[in-house]
Design a protein around this motif. Structure first.
Motif, PDB file in Angstrom:
ATOM      1  N   GLN A 130      11.927 -13.986 -36.591  1.00 26.72           N
ATOM      2  CA  GLN A 130      11.061 -14.938 -35.504  1.00 26.72           C
ATOM      3  C   GLN A 130       9.758 -15.276 -36.280  1.00 26.72           C
ATOM      4  N   ARG A 148      14.211 -23.409 -34.432  1.00 30.28           N
ATOM      5  CA  ARG A 148      14.327 -21.958 -33.918  1.00 30.28           C
ATOM      6  C   ARG A 148      15.457 -21.772 -32.921  1.00 30.28           C
ATOM      7  N   ILE A 173      10.132 -17.785 -38.934  1.00 31.21           N
ATOM      8  CA  ILE A 173      10.444 -19.270 -38.390  1.00 31.21           C
ATOM      9  C   ILE A 173       9.020 -19.951 -37.753  1.00 31.21           C
ATOM     10  N   ARG A 211      10.539 -24.586 -37.395  1.00 31.24           N
ATOM     11  CA  ARG A 211      10.098 -24.552 -36.083  1.00 31.24           C
ATOM     12  C   ARG A 211      11.219 -25.262 -35.234  1.00 31.24           C
TER      13      ARG A 211
END
Length: 292
Positions: A173, A186, A176, A183
């Motif tokens: 997370q 995601r 990213i 992004r």
């Protein structure tokens, strides 16, 4: 010992923004770039160590930045740190002397990109100089870009253990969030992780999953905008080959639903369709292979 790479050195100096360099590259020492130095007027110029210490003191990661003034100060400070880190990376001595951990860098990158996207929304224009008095150093962010192969490697590590390792999930997370190019992927990546089972092969199933999602999401756009399916698939496949969505010409006109050239909503329809296709393109361009 400084690696004698003239081209890389010149690029680093240019990105660093050293006004004293002029047409002739006159390198300072590693110590000066790391600790700071006195300029020709006797004024102290802070560099990497002082800048990072200021960052940690004024902008701890656990504290939210409140207000535009503080945001702009952070943008300038972190931009200076990116420049300092860029030139120090050409020195062998810098290895092991980084103050920020890899995770801290990802968190600060993520915050920096958050602000970049916020200010870019506020002013539609230049993708780098998005405000009259602030400039984002996005090229330096992209120099340490995290790619999809690294993310898949982390997913593989998590999958092989069959433990749903929370620490690896957090690392994914954060990685990213620290990447401008990942992004918009995601949700795609996180949904893939959620549907993994022990019998899955991460690499093979990722490619199948991406292809399925491409078709499903493109079909959604076609349905929502009442586009011509065959023409739209051809247009998108050609866009992937060309490396971008063509905004002018007959290609985009061919995929639109039948509309009179005198219809005042025609241009708005074209704009809406282009915006959706651009988002789609950016999400899948560098992770898909072959025609849909």
């Amino acid at each position: 010992m400084f690696r004698n790479l003239e081209h890389a050195t010149n690029e680093s100096i240019a990105l660093f923004g050293d006004k004293e360099a002029g047409g002739l590259v006159l390198l300072k020492t590693f110590d000066e770039y790391y600790n700071g130095y006195e300029d020709e007027n006797g004024k102290h110029q802070p560099r990497y160590m002082e800048l990072v210490n200021t960052l940690l003191e004024d902008y701890p990661l656990e504290t939210r930045i409140m207000g535009e003034d503080l945001e702009k100060k952070f943008i300038r400070l972190y931009g200076a740190i990116l420049k300092a880190t860029n030139i120090l990376s050409t020195f062998d001595q810098f290895a092991g002397m980084e103050i920020l951990s890899e995770r801290d860098v990802q968190d600060y990158h993520s915050l920096y990109i958050d602000l970049y996207e916020k200010y870019r929304r506020n002013r539609q224009g230049d993708a780098v100089n998005v405000n009259d008095d602030i400039i984002f150093e996005m090229e330096l962010i992209k120099q340490v870009e995290i790619n999809i192969d690294y993310i898949l490697y982390l997913i593989e590590q998590m999958h092989d253990g069959n433990t749903g390792d929370k620490e690896i999930r957090i690392t994914i997370q954060k990685a990213i969030g620290a990447s401008p190019d990942l992004r918009n992927k995601r949700e795609l990546i996180e949904n893939f992780i959620d549907q993994l089972t022990p019998d899955k092969n991460v690499s093979d199933d990722w490619q199948k999953y991406v292809k399925e999602q491409q078709r499903r999401q493109l079909d959604d756009i076609i349905s929502e905008e009442q586009l011509k399916p065959e023409e739209t698939y051809h247009f998108v496949n050609q866009s992937f080959k060309d490396g971008g969505i063509q905004e002018s010409g007959t290609g985009i006109a061919k995929i639109l639903p039948p509309m009179s050239i005198f219809d005042k909503t025609r241009e708005m329809k074209k704009k809406t369709v282009l915006e959706k296709l651009k988002v789609f393109f950016e999400r899948f361009f560098d992770i898909s292979g072959g025609d849909l």
